[in-house]
Design a protein around this motif. Structure first.
Motif, PDB file in Angstrom:
ATOM      1  N   ALA A 106       7.129   6.073  13.559  1.00 21.99           N
ATOM      2  CA  ALA A 106       7.878   5.147  12.914  1.00 21.99           C
ATOM      3  C   ALA A 106       7.916   3.718  13.637  1.00 21.99           C
ATOM      4  CB  ALA A 106       9.109   5.564  12.372  1.00 21.99           C
ATOM      5  N   TRP A 107       8.072   3.797  15.020  1.00 15.78           N
ATOM      6  CA  TRP A 107       8.304   2.702  15.752  1.00 15.78           C
ATOM      7  C   TRP A 107       6.913   2.088  16.397  1.00 15.78           C
ATOM      8  CZ3 TRP A 107      12.999   1.050  16.279  1.00 15.78           C
ATOM      9  CH2 TRP A 107      13.932   1.911  16.170  1.00 15.78           C
ATOM     10  N   THR A 108       5.948   2.762  16.359  1.00 14.39           N
ATOM     11  CA  THR A 108       4.862   2.348  16.878  1.00 14.39           C
ATOM     12  C   THR A 108       3.649   1.920  16.095  1.00 14.39           C
ATOM     13  OG1 THR A 108       3.910   4.623  17.251  1.00 14.39           O
ATOM     14  CG2 THR A 108       5.000   3.858  19.009  1.00 14.39           C
ATOM     15  N   ALA A 109       3.727   2.358  14.785  1.00 11.06           N
ATOM     16  CA  ALA A 109       2.607   2.142  13.865  1.00 11.06           C
ATOM     17  C   ALA A 109       3.112   1.317  12.742  1.00 11.06           C
ATOM     18  CB  ALA A 109       2.256   3.554  13.069  1.00 11.06           C
ATOM     19  N   LEU A 110       2.209   0.511  12.080  1.00  8.89           N
ATOM     20  CA  LEU A 110       2.469  -0.413  11.051  1.00  8.89           C
ATOM     21  C   LEU A 110       3.021   0.413   9.946  1.00  8.89           C
ATOM     22  CD1 LEU A 110      -0.338  -2.904  11.118  1.00  8.89           C
ATOM     23  CD2 LEU A 110       2.186  -3.586  11.399  1.00  8.89           C
ATOM     24  N   PRO A 111       4.000  -0.007   9.136  1.00 10.89           N
ATOM     25  CA  PRO A 111       4.527   1.137   7.915  1.00 10.89           C
ATOM     26  C   PRO A 111       3.404   1.302   6.944  1.00 10.89           C
ATOM     27  CG  PRO A 111       6.182  -0.792   8.284  1.00 10.89           C
ATOM     28  CD  PRO A 111       4.846  -1.037   9.457  1.00 10.89           C
ATOM     29  N   ASP A 112       3.270   2.696   6.688  1.00 12.26           N
ATOM     30  CA  ASP A 112       2.297   2.901   5.676  1.00 12.26           C
ATOM     31  C   ASP A 112       2.647   2.814   4.231  1.00 12.26           C
ATOM     32  OD1 ASP A 112       3.504   5.405   5.283  1.00 12.26           O
ATOM     33  OD2 ASP A 112       1.915   6.224   7.003  1.00 12.26           O
ATOM     34  N   ASN A 113       1.834   3.176   3.151  1.00 10.03           N
ATOM     35  CA  ASN A 113       1.994   3.063   1.938  1.00 10.03           C
ATOM     36  C   ASN A 113       2.591   4.265   1.654  1.00 10.03           C
ATOM     37  OD1 ASN A 113       1.048   0.573   1.449  1.00 10.03           O
ATOM     38  ND2 ASN A 113      -1.127   1.485   1.057  1.00 10.03           N
ATOM     39  N   ARG A 114       2.414   5.578   2.091  1.00 14.35           N
ATOM     40  CA  ARG A 114       2.940   6.824   1.804  1.00 14.35           C
ATOM     41  C   ARG A 114       4.468   6.854   2.243  1.00 14.35           C
ATOM     42  NH1 ARG A 114      -0.943  10.888   5.044  1.00 14.35           N
ATOM     43  NH2 ARG A 114      -0.653   9.276   6.518  1.00 14.35           N
TER      44      ARG A 114
END
Length: 338
Positions: free
Chosen positions: A46-54
Motif C-alpha cells: 500500500a505504501w510502495t505501489a501505485l494504487p491499483d484498480n482492484r
C-alpha cells in the motif's frame, strides 16, 4: 467571500499565545471523533505501489454496502471530501448557486473561485444549491422537499453518519442529486484524507455542453459552449492513496464498530450538554459537536485556552461557541476547567 474562511483546528496558534506543549492541549475545536477507528496493519504494498484498480473496487463496494447506495447511483472516491468540494463547481458552467448560511464556508469559496455567483437566500434563478446536512455549526437538517428541486443539489453529509436515518443517499439515483461523504469525522480519520461523491452517472460524469454568455471588450455578449468535465477527470488519476484505499475498505466494512461508536457519541453529547448547562444555552449541533450560546464567546474561549483547552468561535457571532467531544481520558480536565 462574504465570510472569512475560518476553520476549527489552528492549535499551533493557540499554543503560541497561551503556552504549553501541543501534546498537553485538548483540541475541542473540531467535530472529529476523538476515539478514531483502529486502522490496524497496513500492507507494505500500500505504501510502495501505485494504487491499483482492484483496491479501488474493494473500497467502492464497501462504500456502496455501508451507505446502501442505490443501484442507479455511482460512487467516486477522492483525497478527502475537500478535494471534491474544490472540484465540483468546475463540473458545470458558471451560474447562480444557493448556499444557506451560516455553514461550512469552503463550499461558497470553491464556487466563487470558479466564477459562480453565491446566494445566501433562495432564488428561482439559482440552478444549483448546496446543503450541509446536518449543518455545521448548528446541526440543522435539510428539508427533503427542497432537496432535488433544482437542476443540481449537493448534500454534504460529512457529519451525517451519526444519524444514518437522515441520509439522502437513497435519492442519489435521481439525476442532479449528489451526496458527499467523509471518513474524517465519524471515523476520526481526518488525516487519512478520504471522501466520496455519490450520485447518478449523469450527475457525476455528464460531459454535455453548457451555454453561457461572455463579454469580450465592450461589444455584445457572445454565447460560448462549455464542455462539462466529469468529476473523475477533475480529480485526476490515483485520487486515493494506497493506505487510504486499504484502511477505508476495512473501516466501512466494520458495522459493529460503527454501531458501538454511534451509541458512545450519543451518550457523550448528552454528557457535554449537562456540563455546559450552567454556562450557556444549547443551540444545536450533532453527536460529534455541540453549539452553545454564551455571554461572550471570545472570553469563554480564552478562559478555556488558559487551561489548555481549545474551542471554536465564529467571526459572525459574538456568542456562539462550538465544542467537540473530549476523549474518554479528557473528561476530568474539561469538567475541572468548566
Amino acid at each position: 467571500m462574504s465570510q472569512p474562511r475560518d476553520h476549527g483546528g489552528g492549535l499551533d496558534a493557540a499554543v503560541a499565545r497561551w503556552g504549553g506543549e501541543r501534546a498537553d492541549w485538548i483540541d475541542l475545536s473540531t467535530g472529529i471523533n476523538p476515539v478514531p477507528y483502529p486502522v490496524g496493519e497496513i500492507s507494505p504494498e500500500a505504501w510502495t505501489a501505485l494504487p491499483d484498480n482492484r483496491a479501488m473496487e474493494r473500497l467502492l463496494q464497501a462504500a456502496r454496502t455501508f451507505w446502501n447506495v442505490p443501484e442507479g447511483a455511482e460512487v467516486v472516491a477522492a483525497n478527502g471530501a475537500s478535494a471534491i468540494i474544490s472540484a465540483m463547481p468546475r463540473m458545470r458552467a458558471f451560474d447562480l448557486v444557493y448556499i444557506p448560511g451560516p455553514t461550512y464556508n469552503e463550499h461558497a469559496a470553491a464556487f466563487e473561485l470558479a466564477e459562480w455567483i453565491v446566494l445566501d437566500k433562495p432564488s428561482v434563478e439559482a440552478r444549483a444549491q448546496v446543503f450541509v446536512h446536518p449543518n455545521n455549526p448548528d446541526g440543522r437538517l435539510a428539508d427533503p422537499q427542497v432537496v432535488g428541486n433544482r437542476a443540481w443539489t449537493i448534500v454534504d453529509e460529512s457529519f451525517c453518519d451519526v444519524m444514518p436515518e437522515a441520509s439522502f443517499v437513497a435519492r442519489t439515483d435521481e439525476p442532479g442529486v449528489m451526496v458527499l461523504k467523509s471518513l474524517g469525522k465519524f471515523w476520526g480519520l481526518a488525516g487519512l484524507r478520504l471522501g466520496f461523491a455519490i450520485g447518478h452517472p449523469k450527475t457525476l460524469h455528464d460531459r454535455g455542453q453548457s451555454q453561457l454568455e461572455r463579454w469580450f471588450g465592450k461589444g455584445k455578449p457572445v454565447t460560448v459552449s462549455y464542455e462539462n468535465p466529469a468529476l473523475a477527470d477533475l480529480l485526476g488519476p490515483w485520487s486515493v492513496s494506497g493506505p487510504a484505499l486499504e484502511v477505508g475498505a476495512r473501516a466501512l466494512a466494520d458495522r459493529p464498530w460503527a454501531a458501538a461508536t454511534r451509541a458512545r457519541l450519543a451518550a457523550d453529547a448528552v454528557r457535554l450538554d449537562r456540563l455546559m448547562a450552567r454556562h450557556g444555552q444549547l443551540l444545536g449541533g450533532t453527536d460529534l459537536f455541540r453549539l452553545y450560546a454564551v455571554e461572550d464567546a471570545l472570553a469563554f474561549q480564552a478562559g478555556l485556552a488558559e487551561r489548555h483547552i481549545w474551542s471554536r468561535v465564529f467571526p459572525y457571532s459574538e456568542t456562539w461557541l462550538r465544542l467537540g467531544l473530549p476523549a474518554p481520558h479528557q473528561w476530568e480536565r474539561l469538567e475541572a476547567a468548566l
